[in-house]
Design a protein around this motif. Structure first.
Motif, PDB file in Angstrom:
ATOM      1  N   GLN A 106       0.829  -1.203   0.000  1.00 38.98           N
ATOM      2  CA  GLN A 106       0.000   0.000   0.000  1.00 38.98           C
ATOM      3  C   GLN A 106       0.868   1.261   0.000  1.00 38.98           C
ATOM      4  O   GLN A 106       0.601   2.219  -0.746  1.00 38.98           O
ATOM      5  N   ASN A 107       1.917   1.245   0.787  1.00 40.31           N
ATOM      6  CA  ASN A 107       2.821   2.401   0.824  1.00 40.31           C
ATOM      7  C   ASN A 107       3.483   2.606  -0.537  1.00 40.31           C
ATOM      8  O   ASN A 107       3.650   3.745  -0.992  1.00 40.31           O
ATOM      9  N   GLU A 108       3.888   1.497  -1.167  1.00 35.60           N
ATOM     10  CA  GLU A 108       4.531   1.603  -2.489  1.00 35.60           C
ATOM     11  C   GLU A 108       3.550   2.159  -3.526  1.00 35.60           C
ATOM     12  O   GLU A 108       3.911   3.032  -4.328  1.00 35.60           O
ATOM     13  N   GLU A 112       4.036   5.636  -5.516  1.00 34.84           N
ATOM     14  CA  GLU A 112       4.021   5.710  -6.985  1.00 34.84           C
ATOM     15  C   GLU A 112       2.948   6.673  -7.470  1.00 34.84           C
ATOM     16  O   GLU A 112       3.179   7.473  -8.398  1.00 34.84           O
ATOM     17  N   THR A 113       1.775   6.608  -6.882  1.00 34.86           N
ATOM     18  CA  THR A 113       0.685   7.502  -7.282  1.00 34.86           C
ATOM     19  C   THR A 113       1.073   8.962  -7.050  1.00 34.86           C
ATOM     20  O   THR A 113       0.874   9.819  -7.922  1.00 34.86           O
ATOM     21  N   TYR A 117       1.635  11.807  -9.865  1.00 30.53           N
ATOM     22  CA  TYR A 117       0.867  13.045  -9.742  1.00 30.53           C
ATOM     23  C   TYR A 117       1.796  14.250  -9.846  1.00 30.53           C
ATOM     24  O   TYR A 117       1.517  15.221 -10.545  1.00 30.53           O
ATOM     25  N   ARG A 118       2.938  14.187  -9.130  1.00 30.59           N
ATOM     26  CA  ARG A 118       3.902  15.278  -9.179  1.00 30.59           C
ATOM     27  C   ARG A 118       4.489  15.450 -10.579  1.00 30.59           C
ATOM     28  O   ARG A 118       4.654  16.566 -11.068  1.00 30.59           O
TER      29      ARG A 118
END
Length: 133
Positions: A106-108, A112-113, A117-118
């Protein structure tokens, strides 16, 4: 204060009478002269010969079969509880590893998301500004 004096003075004659009568009496116990005292006979009743004592101890030292059955039952129960403890510990560690892996995934995905986004909203300026500025 006066009543204590009266009390003490009334006790003194009573103590004096007790002292006078107690000197005449030898003992309050009734002596039984019908049986002569045999100290060796009393010792014979308490103690037993060495051969009898050793055979008594040998017979008393043997344990019943029920004792050994109880010992075996206790060992089986201890082994079962040990196996149950090990199983529960294994299950707990597996669950902890599973939760840790899910959390890492979940953290990965979140990282990544956020990175995508950035990158998508990066306007080329340094420092980066949000796309909604």
């Amino acid at each position: 204060m006066s009543w204590t004096r009266v009390f003490v003075l009334s006790l003194l004659p009573a103590l004096l009478l007790l002292h006078l009568f107690s000197s005449e009496v030898e003992s309050a116990a009734v002596k039984d002269h019908s049986k002569p005292h045999d100290h060796k006979g009393a010792a014979r009743q308490v103690f037993m010969p060495e051969s009898d004592a050793s055979s008594f101890i040998k017979h008393r030292s043997r344990r019943s079969t029920r004792y050994y059955e109880i010992q075996i039952e206790q060992r089986v129960k201890i082994a079962a509880s040990e196996q149950r403890r090990e199983y529960n510990e294994e299950q707990r560690t597996e669950q902890e590893h599973y939760v840790e892996e899910v959390r890492d995934e979940q953290n990965e995905r979140t990282r990544e998301t956020n990175e995508q986004y950035r990158e998508y909203h990066y306007d080329g300026l340094s420092p980066q500004y949000y796309w909604f500025h």
